[in-house]
Design an enzyme around this catalytic site. Structure first.
Site, PDB file in Angstrom:
ATOM      1  CB  CYS A  54      -8.062  40.288   4.696  1.00 35.02           C
ATOM      2  SG  CYS A  54      -9.541  39.289   4.889  1.00 35.02           S
ATOM      3  CB  THR A  55      -8.171  36.717   1.270  1.00 28.51           C
ATOM      4  OG1 THR A  55      -9.162  37.716   1.034  1.00 28.51           O
ATOM      5  CG2 THR A  55      -8.703  35.714   2.274  1.00 28.51           C
TER       6      THR A  55
END
Lengths: 212, 212
Positions: free
Chosen positions: B99-100
């Site tokens: 993800c981030t």
């Protein structure tokens, strides 16, 4: 909407975190991590998750989630947990489990005569506890939803989100967690994995079961 | 084999727990939960995960895993984290993100000019940080593996398990966690979800981003 997730020593973390990541996004959701004694609970592969609340503090949640793991073998003999499960189930809107969490529901009497599922390796044990085991990813019977092993908790969470808040909300949550699975193999259930892999995993589990 | 999973306030728990549940099953795996300061870290939806080690205590892990969440926006400006990522990456066998988490890798300079991915909603930001963003579930370039949003960490873990220990081991782990996904909808990526759902989620994320 109060969602109680029961945790305990030697749970399988993903069993709990899968549904949490989904259900916590529902409008008005208040997730409560509960345990017999609050504080960190060391999962079966080493991660410590913190229980913020006692069972008594969350006596009547709207949604009950019981994860699995080898720790269930101890928990399913703990009258404090079984009493809580029975009493929470009596007033819950939904009572759910992931993986061998269904063994705890069964030990509490919640699954007596009911079709239910669990991790593929524990279906027989689930039957011995009075449920009628099915090899399905998610089994919903009335307000009781049981899910198959570990990762099935994500699917269960989405299924429940759909029941609670409708299709659009469940789809939004699925998109938010980018749940568009691409496993590198098609080996996620005993009917699909090569036979020798099934035997390997079965014997690894038997050894861990024997270790207690 | 030492596997360091970096955690921090307002991470997304599933980003970290997905790969953990997979990689912890590898032979000789020692998972270390690391943070700038050890102790419980409250994830973005309320769960507290415990970091057992400081960054200094796990300076040269074999595998680095950086999860995402809105907390990355703070972490990616913390020189203690960025120094650790750079130094751990210099000696790692694998450097990974979910993800981030890739925003943190990028902020540390690890992704300069490299193709990489992140949560679908953060691809543009990843580009602004010097990486070359791709809309793929998993991107491997040399020893760097980046995964898409949240649940993609499970796929990334299995992909990495295959690289480290071969097909049979990765299949056994997949079977062990019964990863045979059955989401109730096919809405897990922006190309598949209904347009109005994509806009709904995009604006919900923008609001959370603005809240800081």
């Amino acid at each position: 909407m109060e969602i109680a997730i029961l945790i305990f020593r030697r749970l399988t973390a993903l069993d709990a975190v899968g549904p949490y990541e989904v259900l916590s996004k529902l409008p008005e959701a208040k997730v409560r991590w509960v345990a017999v004694e609050p504080g960190p609970k060391r999962a079966d592969a080493g991660l410590a998750l913190v229980a913020d609340h006692t069972l008594e503090q969350v006596a009547h949640p709207d949604v009950v989630v019981v994860p699995g793991g080898f720790g269930t073998r101890t928990v399913m003999r703990d009258p404090r947990v079984l009493d809580w499960v029975r009493s929470a189930h009596a007033t819950s809107t939904w009572t759910t489990s992931v993986c061998t969490g269904s063994l705890v529901l069964a030990a509490a009497g919640v699954l007596r005569g009911l079709e239910a599922t669990t991790h593929w390796n524990s279906l027989e044990m689930l039957g011995e506890l009075g449920a009628r085991p099915l090899s399905e990813r998610i089994v919903r019977r009335g307000k009781v939803i049981t899910a198959a092993g570990v990762s099935a908790g994500i699917d269960m969470g989405l299924h429940l989100a759909q029941q609670i808040a409708g299709d659009a909300m469940a789809q939004a949550i699925q998109l938010g967690i980018e749940y568009d699975p691409e496993p590198p193999f098609d080996a996620g259930s005993p009917g699909k994995a090569p036979k020798e892999i099934v035997e390997l995993v079965r014997s690894a589990f038997a050894q861990r079961e024997a270790e207690g």
